[in-house]
Design a protein around this motif. Structure first.
Motif, PDB file in Angstrom:
ATOM      1  N   ALA A 190      39.373   0.048   4.734  1.00 28.15           N
ATOM      2  CA  ALA A 190      38.221   1.001   5.156  1.00 28.15           C
ATOM      3  C   ALA A 190      38.024   0.839   6.774  1.00 28.15           C
ATOM      4  N   CYS A 191      37.866   1.989   7.087  1.00 29.75           N
ATOM      5  CA  CYS A 191      37.371   1.841   8.650  1.00 29.75           C
ATOM      6  C   CYS A 191      35.738   2.211   8.595  1.00 29.75           C
ATOM      7  N   PHE A 192      35.038   1.394   9.049  1.00 23.10           N
ATOM      8  CA  PHE A 192      33.679   1.426   9.165  1.00 23.10           C
ATOM      9  C   PHE A 192      32.967   1.924  10.424  1.00 23.10           C
ATOM     10  N   PHE A 193      31.825   2.590  10.280  1.00 21.74           N
ATOM     11  CA  PHE A 193      30.900   2.939  11.529  1.00 21.74           C
ATOM     12  C   PHE A 193      29.670   3.156  10.908  1.00 21.74           C
ATOM     13  N   VAL A 194      28.751   3.377  12.105  1.00 17.33           N
ATOM     14  CA  VAL A 194      27.474   3.783  11.788  1.00 17.33           C
ATOM     15  C   VAL A 194      27.383   5.252  11.764  1.00 17.33           C
ATOM     16  N   ASP A 195      26.941   5.814  10.717  1.00 18.24           N
ATOM     17  CA  ASP A 195      26.938   7.399  10.811  1.00 18.24           C
ATOM     18  C   ASP A 195      25.070   7.707  11.427  1.00 18.24           C
ATOM     19  N   CYS A 196      25.082   8.021  12.420  1.00 19.01           N
ATOM     20  CA  CYS A 196      23.706   8.343  13.132  1.00 19.01           C
ATOM     21  C   CYS A 196      23.143   9.714  12.606  1.00 19.01           C
ATOM     22  N   ASN A 197      22.818   9.678  11.244  1.00 21.40           N
ATOM     23  CA  ASN A 197      22.483  10.762  10.588  1.00 21.40           C
ATOM     24  C   ASN A 197      20.912  11.049  10.718  1.00 21.40           C
ATOM     25  N   ASN A 198      20.237  10.005  11.140  1.00 17.47           N
ATOM     26  CA  ASN A 198      18.741  10.052  11.240  1.00 17.47           C
ATOM     27  C   ASN A 198      17.855   9.995   9.805  1.00 17.47           C
ATOM     28  N   ILE A 206       0.704  -1.191   0.056  1.00 18.18           N
ATOM     29  CA  ILE A 206      -0.027  -0.113  -0.009  1.00 18.18           C
ATOM     30  C   ILE A 206       0.901   1.225   0.094  1.00 18.18           C
ATOM     31  N   SER A 207       1.819   1.328   0.901  1.00 16.94           N
ATOM     32  CA  SER A 207       2.633   2.449   0.829  1.00 16.94           C
ATOM     33  C   SER A 207       4.307   1.994   1.359  1.00 16.94           C
ATOM     34  N   SER A 208       4.974   3.076   1.217  1.00 20.11           N
ATOM     35  CA  SER A 208       6.453   2.525   1.850  1.00 20.11           C
ATOM     36  C   SER A 208       7.054   4.146   2.135  1.00 20.11           C
ATOM     37  N   SER A 209       7.730   4.112   3.324  1.00 17.57           N
ATOM     38  CA  SER A 209       8.324   5.664   3.477  1.00 17.57           C
ATOM     39  C   SER A 209       9.287   5.445   4.409  1.00 17.57           C
ATOM     40  N   LEU A 210      10.059   6.275   4.627  1.00 18.98           N
ATOM     41  CA  LEU A 210      11.135   6.219   5.627  1.00 18.98           C
ATOM     42  C   LEU A 210      10.688   6.982   7.001  1.00 18.98           C
ATOM     43  N   VAL A 211      10.903   6.411   7.891  1.00 20.17           N
ATOM     44  CA  VAL A 211      10.608   6.736   9.353  1.00 20.17           C
ATOM     45  C   VAL A 211      11.751   7.406  10.026  1.00 20.17           C
ATOM     46  N   SER A 212      11.874   8.515  10.561  1.00 19.54           N
ATOM     47  CA  SER A 212      13.218   9.099  11.159  1.00 19.54           C
ATOM     48  C   SER A 212      12.736   9.247  12.772  1.00 19.54           C
ATOM     49  N   ALA A 254      18.344   4.515  12.836  1.00 17.73           N
ATOM     50  CA  ALA A 254      18.033   5.113  11.952  1.00 17.73           C
ATOM     51  C   ALA A 254      19.093   5.893  11.072  1.00 17.73           C
ATOM     52  N   GLY A 255      20.331   5.264  11.292  1.00 15.10           N
ATOM     53  CA  GLY A 255      21.582   5.748  10.540  1.00 15.10           C
ATOM     54  C   GLY A 255      22.013   5.012   9.301  1.00 15.10           C
ATOM     55  N   ARG A 256      23.053   4.976   8.900  1.00 19.43           N
ATOM     56  CA  ARG A 256      23.460   4.323   7.689  1.00 19.43           C
ATOM     57  C   ARG A 256      24.827   3.888   8.099  1.00 19.43           C
ATOM     58  N   LEU A 257      25.562   2.570   7.420  1.00 19.15           N
ATOM     59  CA  LEU A 257      26.781   2.501   7.586  1.00 19.15           C
ATOM     60  C   LEU A 257      27.671   3.431   6.653  1.00 19.15           C
ATOM     61  N   ALA A 258      28.825   3.745   7.254  1.00 14.71           N
ATOM     62  CA  ALA A 258      29.753   4.625   6.522  1.00 14.71           C
ATOM     63  C   ALA A 258      31.086   3.910   6.552  1.00 14.71           C
ATOM     64  N   ALA A 259      32.010   4.499   5.842  1.00 13.40           N
ATOM     65  CA  ALA A 259      33.296   4.057   5.398  1.00 13.40           C
ATOM     66  C   ALA A 259      34.410   5.048   5.436  1.00 13.40           C
ATOM     67  N   THR A 260      35.715   5.014   6.077  1.00 16.35           N
ATOM     68  CA  THR A 260      36.642   5.831   5.770  1.00 16.35           C
ATOM     69  C   THR A 260      37.784   5.045   5.404  1.00 16.35           C
ATOM     70  N   SER A 276      20.929  11.745  19.252  1.00 13.44           N
ATOM     71  CA  SER A 276      21.509  12.116  20.197  1.00 13.44           C
ATOM     72  C   SER A 276      23.095  11.857  20.236  1.00 13.44           C
ATOM     73  N   MET A 277      23.703  11.067  19.229  1.00 18.15           N
ATOM     74  CA  MET A 277      24.858  10.627  18.956  1.00 18.15           C
ATOM     75  C   MET A 277      25.187  10.893  17.495  1.00 18.15           C
ATOM     76  N   SER A 278      26.417  11.136  17.073  1.00 16.97           N
ATOM     77  CA  SER A 278      26.955  11.247  15.795  1.00 16.97           C
ATOM     78  C   SER A 278      27.201   9.913  15.163  1.00 16.97           C
TER      79      SER A 278
END
Length: 428
Positions: free
Chosen positions: A88-96, A8-14, A75-81, A20-22
């Motif tokens: 690469a160094c991986f972490f979670v980017d808490c970008n909402n 029926i529907s699909s959306s992103l929920v933030s 609510a974030g995404r995986l990220a890499a440096t 509260s953390m980066s």
């Protein structure tokens, strides 16, 4: 006519506010799971009559948004440096950026269509928001949390998939129980998640460099049947008593006796008549109760595998007690010191296969997880099911049963082996 699920529907929920953390650093326990699949489970509920369905869907979206305020990594995404040497160094980017929320309707599917068939029906894979072949590494571009709420003819199915590099089973159900608390009207949650990694794997909290992953490292396989075997509290009591009596001890646990019973039943149902044939069993070891420095509410992965090999002859001739005692000894060796040695191992990515030996079994999940505490405001779930992402021969998912003291085992085997197993599993 095949039963269908209409999206029926699909959306992103933030979250409702800025995170509260980066960022959240990932440790070795997390990184080892990049190349396997997200956790995916679905809860089945009798239909709530207290409000309109559209109001209910919006209520679940709103409460999910508020729950994400307490769990910003989801609510974030995986990220890499990137670093030198193709690492690469991986972490979670808490970008909402948000989790995915899908509303669906299965107008011709009832609760009985899901829980009564001999094996988990194919329709369940359409009720859980994950695609076969998607790995945790895909969290670089995909949401780390996906929810699908599907209206059935007489009930509701809430399917949830969460990136396994960010959560293990304990954290997964911690989140779902917290979401259900907020859905019931709570302004806060009863147990706050702890994101600190300093006292977990990689105790110095260093960043871990690993080779950049550019392809799926899971070998594709055909879809196999999955069947739920139910064991009542009484049946489990019989198994435990028999195992301890045969082994002349009182230290074999209920789950260890059950694991030994399933392992022996699988071998009995498909014996090679070769006493020297090696039979393999692996199990996920939970760290939380074994590592004093890990705080209650630790949010992340706190598990690692341990394996045991026994000959077919020993498994069948020495009985339930001997097999259960060997499992008990394996698990007893997983001390705080052994866990810390495990964290020092190199993060290595290879093809991950459960069935790497003759009739190998791999146990995951736990009967201690708070599955049936997930009351969203209209009563507890009546059953839990998995989809097809974790469809590997020999995989066994352990869950608490709906009634107190029982255990359900979700077993994935080829049709031939599953049919043979059914003849032996009911006997103690």
């Amino acid at each position: 006519m095949a039963k269908k699920v209409e999206l029926i529907s699909s959306s992103l929920v933030s979250g409702t506010a800025a995170a509260s953390m980066s960022r959240l650093e990932l440790n070795s326990w997390d990184l080892r799971l990049f190349h396997i699949f997200p956790i995916e489970r679905g809860l089945i509920f009798h239909i709530p009559h207290i409000q309109s369905q559209q109001h209910l869907i919006q209520h679940l979206k709103n409460s999910l948004s508020r729950a994400l305020d307490f769990f910003p990594p989801l609510a974030g995404r995986l990220a890499a440096t990137p670093h030198d040497g193709d690492t690469a160094c991986f972490f979670v980017d808490c970008n909402n950026a948000g989790g995915e929320f899908t509303h669906a309707v299965a107008a011709a599917v009832s609760i009985s269509d899901i829980i009564e068939p001999r094996c988990i029906p194919e329709i369940v894979s359409s009720l859980i928001p994950i695609n076969v072949g998607v790995t945790n590494y895909d969290g670089i571009s995909k949401p780390l949390l996906a929810v699908q709420v599907t209206e059935l003819t007489d009930g509701l199915f809430i399917g949830c998939a969460a990136n396994h590099a960010v959560v293990d089973g304990t954290s997964f159900w911690h989140f779902l129980n917290s979401w259900s608390e907020i859905s019931r009207g709570s302004e806060s949650i009863s147990r706050s998640p702890i994101f600190d990694r300093c006292n977990a794997a990689a105790v110095d909290n260093r960043l871990i460099h690993i080779p950049t992953l550019e392809k799926n490292l899971i070998a594709p396989s055909q879809l196999l049947p999955q069947k739920v075997f139910h064991f009542s509290k009484e049946k489990l009591g019989e198994l435990k008593a028999k195992a301890n009596s045969e082994a002349g001890t009182d230290k074999i646990s209920t789950l260890q006796a059950l694991m030994a019973h399933l392992w022996r039943s699988t071998v009995r149902s498909h014996t090679t008549n070769n006493d020297s044939t090696t039979r393999l069993m692996a199990t996920a070891i939970g760290v939380r109760a074994r590592m004093s420095s890990l705080p209650d509410g630790y949010f992340g992965n706190a598990v690692y595998p341990a394996a045991l090999a026994i000959s077919e002859g020993e498994l069948l001739q020495k009985g339930l007690g001997a097999a259960a005692l060997r499992i008990n000894e394996l698990i007893s060796k997983q001390t705080d010191e052994a866990i810390r040695r495990d964290t020092e191992k190199k993060v290595d990515f290879q093809h991950w296969e459960v069935g790497s030996g003759p009739l190998a079994l791999a146990f995951g999940g736990s009967h201690r997880l708070d599955v049936y505490g997930c009351d969203f405001g209209w009563g507890k779930p009546i059953a839990v099911r998995s989809g097809k992402a974790w469809n590997m021969e020999g995989l066994v998912v352990v869950s608490p049963a709906a009634e107190a003291g029982g255990i359900d085992l979700e077993v994935c085997l080829s049709e031939e082996k599953l049919v043979a197993l059914e003849e032996f599993i009911t006997s103690v």
